[in-house]
Design a protein around this motif. Sequence first.
Motif, mmCIF file in Angstrom:
data_model
loop_
_atom_site.group_PDB
_atom_site.id
_atom_site.type_symbol
_atom_site.label_atom_id
_atom_site.label_comp_id
_atom_site.label_asym_id
_atom_site.label_seq_id
_atom_site.Cartn_x
_atom_site.Cartn_y
_atom_site.Cartn_z
ATOM 1 N N GLY A 1 -10.503 -39.690 77.509
ATOM 2 C CA GLY A 1 -11.061 -38.730 78.452
ATOM 3 C C GLY A 1 -10.232 -37.461 78.543
ATOM 4 O O GLY A 1 -10.769 -36.350 78.594
ATOM 5 N N LEU A 2 -8.904 -37.612 78.558
ATOM 6 C CA LEU A 2 -8.031 -36.440 78.689
ATOM 7 C C LEU A 2 -7.695 -35.829 77.331
ATOM 8 O O LEU A 2 -7.542 -34.610 77.212
ATOM 9 C CB LEU A 2 -6.724 -36.825 79.396
ATOM 10 C CG LEU A 2 -6.843 -37.461 80.790
ATOM 11 C CD1 LEU A 2 -5.464 -37.586 81.428
ATOM 12 C CD2 LEU A 2 -7.769 -36.654 81.678
ATOM 13 N N ASP B 1 -5.846 -41.342 67.322
ATOM 14 C CA ASP B 1 -6.234 -42.377 68.289
ATOM 15 C C ASP B 1 -6.403 -43.677 67.512
ATOM 16 O O ASP B 1 -6.595 -43.658 66.292
ATOM 17 C CB ASP B 1 -7.561 -42.021 68.993
ATOM 18 C CG ASP B 1 -7.755 -42.764 70.319
ATOM 19 O OD1 ASP B 1 -7.643 -42.127 71.380
ATOM 20 O OD2 ASP B 1 -7.995 -43.991 70.290
ATOM 21 N N ARG C 1 -8.929 -45.533 68.209
ATOM 22 C CA ARG C 1 -10.398 -45.529 68.031
ATOM 23 C C ARG C 1 -10.755 -44.330 67.167
ATOM 24 O O ARG C 1 -10.680 -43.187 67.609
ATOM 25 C CB ARG C 1 -11.113 -45.386 69.386
ATOM 26 C CG ARG C 1 -11.047 -46.624 70.253
ATOM 27 C CD ARG C 1 -11.930 -46.449 71.464
ATOM 28 N NE ARG C 1 -11.473 -45.335 72.290
ATOM 29 C CZ ARG C 1 -12.185 -44.772 73.265
ATOM 30 N NH1 ARG C 1 -13.395 -45.199 73.533
ATOM 31 N NH2 ARG C 1 -11.697 -43.780 73.990
ATOM 32 N N ASP D 1 -2.289 -46.157 65.771
ATOM 33 C CA ASP D 1 -1.967 -47.075 66.866
ATOM 34 C C ASP D 1 -0.510 -46.781 67.217
ATOM 35 O O ASP D 1 0.402 -47.069 66.430
ATOM 36 C CB ASP D 1 -2.145 -48.522 66.393
ATOM 37 C CG ASP D 1 -1.736 -49.531 67.460
ATOM 38 O OD1 ASP D 1 -1.060 -49.153 68.447
ATOM 39 O OD2 ASP D 1 -2.088 -50.709 67.304
ATOM 40 N N TYR E 1 1.121 -51.403 84.997
ATOM 41 C CA TYR E 1 0.821 -50.015 84.584
ATOM 42 C C TYR E 1 1.851 -49.052 85.181
ATOM 43 O O TYR E 1 2.448 -48.235 84.469
ATOM 44 C CB TYR E 1 -0.585 -49.660 85.055
ATOM 45 C CG TYR E 1 -1.020 -48.244 84.776
ATOM 46 C CD1 TYR E 1 -1.397 -47.844 83.500
ATOM 47 C CD2 TYR E 1 -1.085 -47.297 85.800
ATOM 48 C CE1 TYR E 1 -1.824 -46.539 83.249
ATOM 49 C CE2 TYR E 1 -1.516 -45.998 85.556
ATOM 50 C CZ TYR E 1 -1.886 -45.624 84.277
ATOM 51 O OH TYR E 1 -2.305 -44.340 84.034
ATOM 52 N N LYS F 1 4.567 -46.672 83.210
ATOM 53 C CA LYS F 1 4.506 -45.215 83.310
ATOM 54 C C LYS F 1 5.779 -44.633 83.938
ATOM 55 O O LYS F 1 6.163 -43.495 83.641
ATOM 56 C CB LYS F 1 3.271 -44.798 84.121
ATOM 57 C CG LYS F 1 1.952 -45.060 83.392
ATOM 58 C CD LYS F 1 1.824 -44.150 82.177
ATOM 59 C CE LYS F 1 0.437 -44.186 81.581
ATOM 60 N NZ LYS F 1 0.292 -43.267 80.438
ATOM 61 N N ILE G 1 -8.860 -38.883 87.420
ATOM 62 C CA ILE G 1 -9.850 -38.145 86.621
ATOM 63 C C ILE G 1 -10.887 -39.147 86.150
ATOM 64 O O ILE G 1 -10.537 -40.258 85.718
ATOM 65 C CB ILE G 1 -9.175 -37.464 85.401
ATOM 66 C CG1 ILE G 1 -8.005 -36.599 85.863
ATOM 67 C CG2 ILE G 1 -10.180 -36.599 84.653
ATOM 68 C CD1 ILE G 1 -6.661 -37.171 85.599
ATOM 69 N N THR H 1 -12.637 -40.804 83.823
ATOM 70 C CA THR H 1 -12.689 -41.091 82.382
ATOM 71 C C THR H 1 -13.036 -42.574 82.204
ATOM 72 O O THR H 1 -13.236 -43.292 83.189
ATOM 73 C CB THR H 1 -11.318 -40.828 81.730
ATOM 74 O OG1 THR H 1 -10.385 -41.773 82.274
ATOM 75 C CG2 THR H 1 -10.825 -39.418 81.998
HETATM 76 N N1 LIG Z 1 -7.919 -40.950 84.023
HETATM 77 C C1 LIG Z 1 -7.005 -40.942 84.977
HETATM 78 O O1 LIG Z 1 -7.329 -40.880 86.175
HETATM 79 C C2 LIG Z 1 -5.538 -40.994 84.642
HETATM 80 C C3 LIG Z 1 -4.628 -40.877 85.698
HETATM 81 C C4 LIG Z 1 -3.275 -40.917 85.433
HETATM 82 C C5 LIG Z 1 -2.838 -41.056 84.131
HETATM 83 N N2 LIG Z 1 -3.733 -41.170 83.114
HETATM 84 C C6 LIG Z 1 -3.190 -41.312 81.771
HETATM 85 O O2 LIG Z 1 -3.759 -40.345 80.918
HETATM 86 C C7 LIG Z 1 -3.817 -40.839 79.579
HETATM 87 C C8 LIG Z 1 -5.233 -40.688 79.077
HETATM 88 O O3 LIG Z 1 -6.079 -41.479 79.901
HETATM 89 P P1 LIG Z 1 -7.657 -41.334 79.911
HETATM 90 O O4 LIG Z 1 -8.079 -41.283 81.308
HETATM 91 O O5 LIG Z 1 -8.073 -40.269 78.962
HETATM 92 O O6 LIG Z 1 -8.033 -42.776 79.382
HETATM 93 P P2 LIG Z 1 -9.032 -43.210 78.239
HETATM 94 O O7 LIG Z 1 -9.077 -44.689 78.278
HETATM 95 O O8 LIG Z 1 -10.292 -42.432 78.325
HETATM 96 O O9 LIG Z 1 -8.252 -42.726 76.926
HETATM 97 C C9 LIG Z 1 -7.105 -43.342 76.442
HETATM 98 C C10 LIG Z 1 -7.124 -43.266 74.943
HETATM 99 O O10 LIG Z 1 -5.955 -43.941 74.442
HETATM 100 C C11 LIG Z 1 -6.359 -44.645 73.295
HETATM 101 N N3 LIG Z 1 -5.467 -45.743 72.994
HETATM 102 C C12 LIG Z 1 -5.394 -46.961 73.620
HETATM 103 N N4 LIG Z 1 -4.509 -47.727 72.996
HETATM 104 C C13 LIG Z 1 -4.007 -46.994 71.972
HETATM 105 C C14 LIG Z 1 -3.045 -47.236 70.973
HETATM 106 N N5 LIG Z 1 -2.427 -48.424 70.859
HETATM 107 N N6 LIG Z 1 -2.759 -46.261 70.093
HETATM 108 C C15 LIG Z 1 -3.395 -45.071 70.173
HETATM 109 N N7 LIG Z 1 -4.326 -44.775 71.083
HETATM 110 C C16 LIG Z 1 -4.619 -45.737 71.968
HETATM 111 C C17 LIG Z 1 -7.761 -45.135 73.593
HETATM 112 O O11 LIG Z 1 -8.461 -45.480 72.410
HETATM 113 C C18 LIG Z 1 -8.356 -43.952 74.330
HETATM 114 O O12 LIG Z 1 -9.035 -43.082 73.453
HETATM 115 C C19 LIG Z 1 -3.349 -42.284 79.652
HETATM 116 O O13 LIG Z 1 -1.997 -42.348 79.264
HETATM 117 C C20 LIG Z 1 -3.501 -42.633 81.121
HETATM 118 O O14 LIG Z 1 -2.618 -43.644 81.512
HETATM 119 C C21 LIG Z 1 -5.083 -41.130 83.339
#
Ligand SMILES: NC(=O)c1ccc[n+]([C@@H]2O[C@H](COP(=O)([O-])OP(=O)(O)OC[C@H]3O[C@@H](n4cnc5c(N)ncnc54)[C@H](O)[C@@H]3O)[C@@H](O)[C@H]2O)c1
Length: 259
Positions: free
Chosen positions: A14-15, A34, A36, A61, A150, A154, A183, A185
């Motif tokens: 998402g981000l 990624d 994926r 990965d 988690y 972090k 956010i 996502t």
């Molecule tokens: N969405 C939120 O509210 C939020 C809040 C705080 C922090 N975050 C952090 O922001 C980052 C992005 O989160 P997001 O919301 O986009 O989540 P998301 O699940 O949409 O995206 C995370 C991405 O990481 C990839 N991923 C997972 N395991 C992996 C691996 N082993 N190797 C490579 N890629 C891998 C997934 O395939 C996915 O595309 C994360 O680190 C998350 O912890 C998100």
Amino acid sequence: MTGRLAIVTGASGGLGPAIARRIAEDFDTVLITDVREERLETLAAEIEGTAGARVLAMRCDVSDPAEVAAVYEAAAREGSIASLVNAAGIGIYTPLTEITPEHWDRMFAINTRGTFLMSQEFVRRAEPPAAIVNISSVGARAGNDMLAHYGASKAAVIEFSHSVARACARSGIRSNTVMPGIIFTDMWRGTIAYLQKQDPEMAKLPVETVFAGIVDQAIPMGRAQEPEDIAEAVAFFLSDRAKNITGQTLAVDGGIVLT
Ligand SMILES: NC(=O)c1ccc[n+]([C@@H]2O[C@H](COP(=O)([O-])OP(=O)(O)OC[C@H]3O[C@@H](n4cnc5c(N)ncnc54)[C@H](O)[C@@H]3O)[C@@H](O)[C@H]2O)c1
């Protein structure tokens, strides 16, 4: 090849796409990665079509040292390695008493070990001035009864970033962290699906309504963050405008964590 190159992990999420899109304005080449792969090529073409940068896509990965090494081999052929954004991550709601050692290890393997592996190789190969931005979470600073593993993974990212900042302070590599708030996502869609399974009343509500309720309860400013808000903070830390900033953590969270 010449030109400054930035690597983004977790770019299918998402981000990640918003971050890649924003920093494509500032770099010659962006390598999006990624685990994926399905979305990466389309995303690369889409960003390349609108931004000035070349955008390359590659599977990685982040928890696998061989895949991390392969990404850097490719990156070194394509440009001068200048920036890294560690955005790959997982976050799975689990009550404290139900977290298994396997859950714990998987959380740390991706969120923490992944950040370590990507950053260590970056430090070996980057051509300064260079910068890392780690995506942590407000979960690192605000305990959560459903996210003990988690939050810990972090929080470790933040302290690791401090050490990278110190280790590299004289060699022209900076390391900073962004703590996103909430956010909408896939990560939150997964969380809401879990909450709706636990609560039949909540299950009757549209996902967007549940999300709005969570935001209203958790965020002092009363609104969710957008991926672009996070991308802007990342772009700032990577830019020359932040040339004297290292080892810092910036919450982009509407006031959840006050530092
Ligand atoms: N969405 C939120 O509210 C939020 C809040 C705080 C922090 N975050 C952090 O922001 C980052 C992005 O989160 P997001 O919301 O986009 O989540 P998301 O699940 O949409 O995206 C995370 C991405 O990481 C990839 N991923 C997972 N395991 C992996 C691996 N082993 N190797 C490579 N890629 C891998 C997934 O395939 C996915 O595309 C994360 O680190 C998350 O912890 C998100």
